[in-house]
Design a protein around this motif. Sequence first.
Motif, PDB file in Angstrom:
ATOM      1  N   ALA A  79       5.088  95.557  36.797  1.00 52.46           N
ATOM      2  CA  ALA A  79       5.730  95.374  35.484  1.00 52.46           C
ATOM      3  C   ALA A  79       4.851  95.862  34.332  1.00 52.46           C
ATOM      4  O   ALA A  79       5.342  95.984  33.199  1.00 52.46           O
ATOM      5  CB  ALA A  79       6.064  93.904  35.274  1.00 52.46           C
ATOM      6  N   GLU A  80       3.581  96.115  34.595  1.00 52.93           N
ATOM      7  CA  GLU A  80       2.586  96.429  33.555  1.00 52.93           C
ATOM      8  C   GLU A  80       2.647  95.324  32.488  1.00 52.93           C
ATOM      9  O   GLU A  80       2.534  94.158  32.849  1.00 52.93           O
ATOM     10  CB  GLU A  80       2.818  97.843  33.018  1.00 52.93           C
ATOM     11  N   ILE A  81       2.849  95.666  31.225  1.00 48.82           N
ATOM     12  CA  ILE A  81       2.967  94.591  30.226  1.00 48.82           C
ATOM     13  C   ILE A  81       4.354  94.704  29.615  1.00 48.82           C
ATOM     14  O   ILE A  81       4.654  95.660  28.893  1.00 48.82           O
ATOM     15  CB  ILE A  81       1.858  94.688  29.165  1.00 48.82           C
ATOM     16  N   THR A  82       5.218  93.760  29.957  1.00 51.96           N
ATOM     17  CA  THR A  82       6.625  93.834  29.579  1.00 51.96           C
ATOM     18  C   THR A  82       6.967  92.683  28.627  1.00 51.96           C
ATOM     19  O   THR A  82       6.802  91.512  28.993  1.00 51.96           O
ATOM     20  CB  THR A  82       7.515  93.736  30.839  1.00 51.96           C
ATOM     21  N   LEU A  91      10.830  96.852  35.809  1.00 50.61           N
ATOM     22  CA  LEU A  91      11.921  96.020  35.279  1.00 50.61           C
ATOM     23  C   LEU A  91      12.933  96.839  34.478  1.00 50.61           C
ATOM     24  O   LEU A  91      13.622  96.320  33.603  1.00 50.61           O
ATOM     25  CB  LEU A  91      11.343  94.859  34.444  1.00 50.61           C
ATOM     26  N   GLY A  92      13.018  98.120  34.788  1.00 51.66           N
ATOM     27  CA  GLY A  92      14.001  98.986  34.121  1.00 51.66           C
ATOM     28  C   GLY A  92      13.328  99.911  33.136  1.00 51.66           C
ATOM     29  O   GLY A  92      12.245  99.609  32.627  1.00 51.66           O
ATOM     30  N   PRO A  93      13.981 101.060  32.869  1.00 53.06           N
ATOM     31  CA  PRO A  93      13.345 102.102  32.062  1.00 53.06           C
ATOM     32  C   PRO A  93      13.058 101.678  30.610  1.00 53.06           C
ATOM     33  O   PRO A  93      12.108 102.146  30.002  1.00 53.06           O
ATOM     34  CB  PRO A  93      14.361 103.259  32.105  1.00 53.06           C
ATOM     35  N   ASP A  94      13.863 100.771  30.054  1.00 53.68           N
ATOM     36  CA  ASP A  94      13.669 100.372  28.652  1.00 53.68           C
ATOM     37  C   ASP A  94      12.766  99.152  28.494  1.00 53.68           C
ATOM     38  O   ASP A  94      12.459  98.743  27.382  1.00 53.68           O
ATOM     39  CB  ASP A  94      15.030  99.996  28.015  1.00 53.68           C
ATOM     40  N   ALA A  95      12.389  98.560  29.633  1.00 53.96           N
ATOM     41  CA  ALA A  95      11.761  97.239  29.585  1.00 53.96           C
ATOM     42  C   ALA A  95      10.482  97.203  28.756  1.00 53.96           C
ATOM     43  O   ALA A  95      10.263  96.273  27.972  1.00 53.96           O
ATOM     44  CB  ALA A  95      11.474  96.753  30.996  1.00 53.96           C
ATOM     45  N   LEU A  96       9.646  98.231  28.898  1.00 51.03           N
ATOM     46  CA  LEU A  96       8.344  98.194  28.220  1.00 51.03           C
ATOM     47  C   LEU A  96       8.511  98.160  26.703  1.00 51.03           C
ATOM     48  O   LEU A  96       7.700  97.572  25.991  1.00 51.03           O
ATOM     49  CB  LEU A  96       7.493  99.406  28.620  1.00 51.03           C
ATOM     50  N   GLU A  97       9.583  98.786  26.222  1.00 49.88           N
ATOM     51  CA  GLU A  97       9.772  98.846  24.771  1.00 49.88           C
ATOM     52  C   GLU A  97      10.718  97.751  24.268  1.00 49.88           C
ATOM     53  O   GLU A  97      10.417  97.034  23.310  1.00 49.88           O
ATOM     54  CB  GLU A  97      10.341 100.221  24.423  1.00 49.88           C
ATOM     55  N   LYS A  98      11.848  97.629  24.939  1.00 50.97           N
ATOM     56  CA  LYS A  98      12.881  96.707  24.431  1.00 50.97           C
ATOM     57  C   LYS A  98      12.711  95.280  24.927  1.00 50.97           C
ATOM     58  O   LYS A  98      13.282  94.346  24.373  1.00 50.97           O
ATOM     59  CB  LYS A  98      14.260  97.221  24.849  1.00 50.97           C
ATOM     60  N   GLY A  99      11.975  95.104  26.012  1.00 51.73           N
ATOM     61  CA  GLY A  99      11.784  93.765  26.549  1.00 51.73           C
ATOM     62  C   GLY A  99      12.868  93.385  27.534  1.00 51.73           C
ATOM     63  O   GLY A  99      13.833  94.109  27.740  1.00 51.73           O
TER      64      GLY A  99
END
Length: 307
Positions: free
Chosen positions: A259-262, A130-138
């Motif tokens: 998506a792992e955990i997003t 879901l994009g490179p920042d997704a895991l951290e920024k949501g």
Amino acid sequence: MNEPFAKKLWLDGRIADWAEGAVHLSAHVLHYGSSVFEGIRCYQVRGRPRIFRLREHLERLRVSAAIYRMETGHATDRLAQACRDVVKANNFPACYLRPLVYRGEGAMGVNGLKSKVHTAILAWEWGAYLGPDALEKGVDVGVSSWRRLAPDTMPSQAKAGGNYLSSQLIKMEAVLAGFHEGIALDQYGLVSEGSGENVFTVKDQVLRTPPGGSSILQGVTRDCVIRIARDEGFEVREESFPREALYAADEIFCCGTAAEITPVRSVDRIPIGGGKRGPVTTRVQNRFLGIVHGDLDDKWGWLDREG
Ligand SMILES: Cc1ncc(COP(=O)(O)O)c(C=O)c1O
């Protein structure tokens, strides 16, 4: 032909060149959506590729194929070894694996029983879905105008190619509306899942996720989350909940192999939990990512040891 995603694939019992994966236009699957498949991640752990929850994915593939009366002729052990062989043949340090069972040539009618069943395994390198920042920024999600398949229409617990027409409607509508992802409701108007992810809410430290009867694919990652969260001392409930419970949640995250955990930072442009990753999501995510990357104890034996 476009650039191949990989050098090699596995087809009907042997490693083959990528180009050998071409399918004829008369293949049943192209006309009627007759395929079942899996999506599996292979992580690099201390320099070695390790496939994540291989058995569970292949068991789901077996069940999906059984529901659609597809006889692969390959035992689960054989397919497990084939997955390892594909990773090795491509020399991937880490990758995404796509076992696929489909009906090929044979007859042009709807009756799938007359078309030959093929089994293939593809692999490619895939980063954050879901994009490179997704895991951290949501991510920002919207509730879809499309409902998930009612249980007596098409079985959502089979991971079947045809089901992804529903997912495509949800995903394309969401993207065109400016969201990263869509969350669909079930036939009763209760929350079901994303186009390719399961959904969890956190409210007052309790995690909730829709149950199997809410037209979800019962995700392997969802199972990881339930085990991890309980192990961390949280209460987890598999229960139905209405759309407004999303807006009222302290935190929301979606989860899936890709998506792992997003974290979800907004729903229908309403910020969730201050619009950033919350503490419970962070805790579950850290534990999950720690296990898959080999930094934390793999106490449930999720990483394949025979790779
Ligand atoms: C519709 C749908 N729901 C949920 C999931 C999550 O399942 P898993 O965690 O097994 O990848 C996926 C991904 O495979 C999916 O496509």
